[in-house]
Design a protein around this motif. Structure first.
Motif, PDB file in Angstrom:
ATOM      1  N   TYR A  27       0.825  -1.210   0.000  1.00 29.99           N
ATOM      2  CA  TYR A  27       0.000   0.000   0.000  1.00 29.99           C
ATOM      3  C   TYR A  27       0.861   1.263   0.000  1.00 29.99           C
ATOM      4  N   CYS A  31      -1.748   5.534   3.188  1.00 29.76           N
ATOM      5  CA  CYS A  31      -3.044   4.938   2.836  1.00 29.76           C
ATOM      6  C   CYS A  31      -3.646   4.255   4.068  1.00 29.76           C
ATOM      7  N   HIS A  33      -5.642   1.744   4.155  1.00 30.13           N
ATOM      8  CA  HIS A  33      -5.848   0.296   4.036  1.00 30.13           C
ATOM      9  C   HIS A  33      -5.135  -0.438   5.177  1.00 30.13           C
ATOM     10  N   THR A 221      -8.801   6.545   2.828  1.00 29.19           N
ATOM     11  CA  THR A 221      -8.109   7.562   2.029  1.00 29.19           C
ATOM     12  C   THR A 221      -7.396   6.946   0.829  1.00 29.19           C
ATOM     13  N   THR A 224      -2.615   8.952  -2.910  1.00 29.71           N
ATOM     14  CA  THR A 224      -1.933   8.927  -4.215  1.00 29.71           C
ATOM     15  C   THR A 224      -2.827   9.474  -5.319  1.00 29.71           C
TER      16      THR A 224
END
Ligand code: SF4
Ligand code: MG
Length: 266
Positions: A27, A31, A33, A221, A224
């Motif tokens: 990731y 991020c 994730h 979010t 990138t």
């Protein structure tokens, strides 16, 4: 197990959950994730279900999630995670079966599978990451892209007349009889992350109790493809996503009452 220790006090400040492997993730920096992975893993550990949990990974940025969760797993074709999870759960009802999907996978390509799994009351749990964009493919408009939001495929902003409204999945799935738990949380700050973990736990408990279909939507979010710093991205979730995707519990089965806080989570 990896640990992080404050050497001055020898106080343990972080311990990697058993349900996460030690693999470095792919990731992007900042991020959320990774936060979602940790929360799911902590819940699996706390519920002591690692040995019988099965992840159905999806296509999208989380395509390699099977490398990161230390549970049995398989990879679904794009959008088909809920269908694959249905088969696995029906054959092995003693297992705890969950999918981990983004908005492109779940709300666009896989929306039919998702809705019908809910309508059938499949006893599976879905962890749904909504970051309002197709991440892995380079930042195209998703079903959850906000009106006016600029993406690679909507460079002048999402146009309502051309592409319609963003889909509120948590609310829509709550309206289906087979759904026993549907909630939305956010990962943009510590307080909301704690609330997100409670919701994830409730969703898994719903399955453990054999009640029916459960889903937690997590506002996430994509620094990138949003072309923002990680901090700007968290602020953007708070200021732009939450107003359109309000946080809260949209359906809580009677049997789950008391396990989660009803109402809005501002
Ligand atoms: Fe996260 Fe976006 Fe990078 Fe995907 S492209 S890993 S969602 S920051
Ligand atoms: Mg996405």
């Amino acid at each position: 197990m990896a640990t992080l220790v404050d050497e001055r006090s020898e106080k343990l400040v972080y311990q990697r959950p058993e349900a996460l492997t030690g693999s470095l993730t792919h990731y992007c920096p900042g991020c959320t994730h990774g936060i979602a992975h940790r929360l799911v893993a902590e819940v699996i550990d706390e519920l002591d279900i690692r040995q019988r949990s099965i992840l159905v990974a999806s296509v999208g940025c989380s395509v390699f999630s099977y490398r990161y969760f230390a549970v049995d797993s398989c990879e679904a074709a794009h959008g088909r995670a809920a269908a694959m999870a249905t088969g696995i759960k029906r054959v092995n009802p003693e297992n705890i079966v969950f999918t981990y999907q983004g908005d492109g996978d779940l709300a666009s390509i896989g929306i039919a599978e998702t809705i019908h799994a809910a309508a059938r009351g499949e006893k599976i749990t879905i962890v749904f990451l909504n970051n309002a964009i197709y991440g892995m493919t380079g930042g195209q408009m998703a079903p959850t892209t906000l009106i006016g939001q600029k993406t690679r495929s909507s460079p002048f902003g999402r146009d309502l007349g051309q592409t319609g409204y963003p889909i509120r999945m948590a609310e829509m799935l709550a309206g289906i009889d087979g759904t026993v738990y549907s909630a939305r949380r956010s990962l943009h700050d510590a307080r909301h992350i704690i609330q997100a973990k409670k919701a994830i736990k409730t969703a898994f408990e719903a399955q453990m109790m054999g009640l029916g279909f459960s889903i937690v939507e997590l506002l996430s979010t994509c620094p990138t493809n949003w072309h923002m710093t990680p901090i700007e991205s968290c602020d953007w979730v708070r200021d732009n996503m939450i107003p359109y995707f309000p946080l809260g519990d949209y359906k809580v089965a009677q049997e789950l009452a008391g396990r989660t806080q009803r109402g809005k989570h501002r």
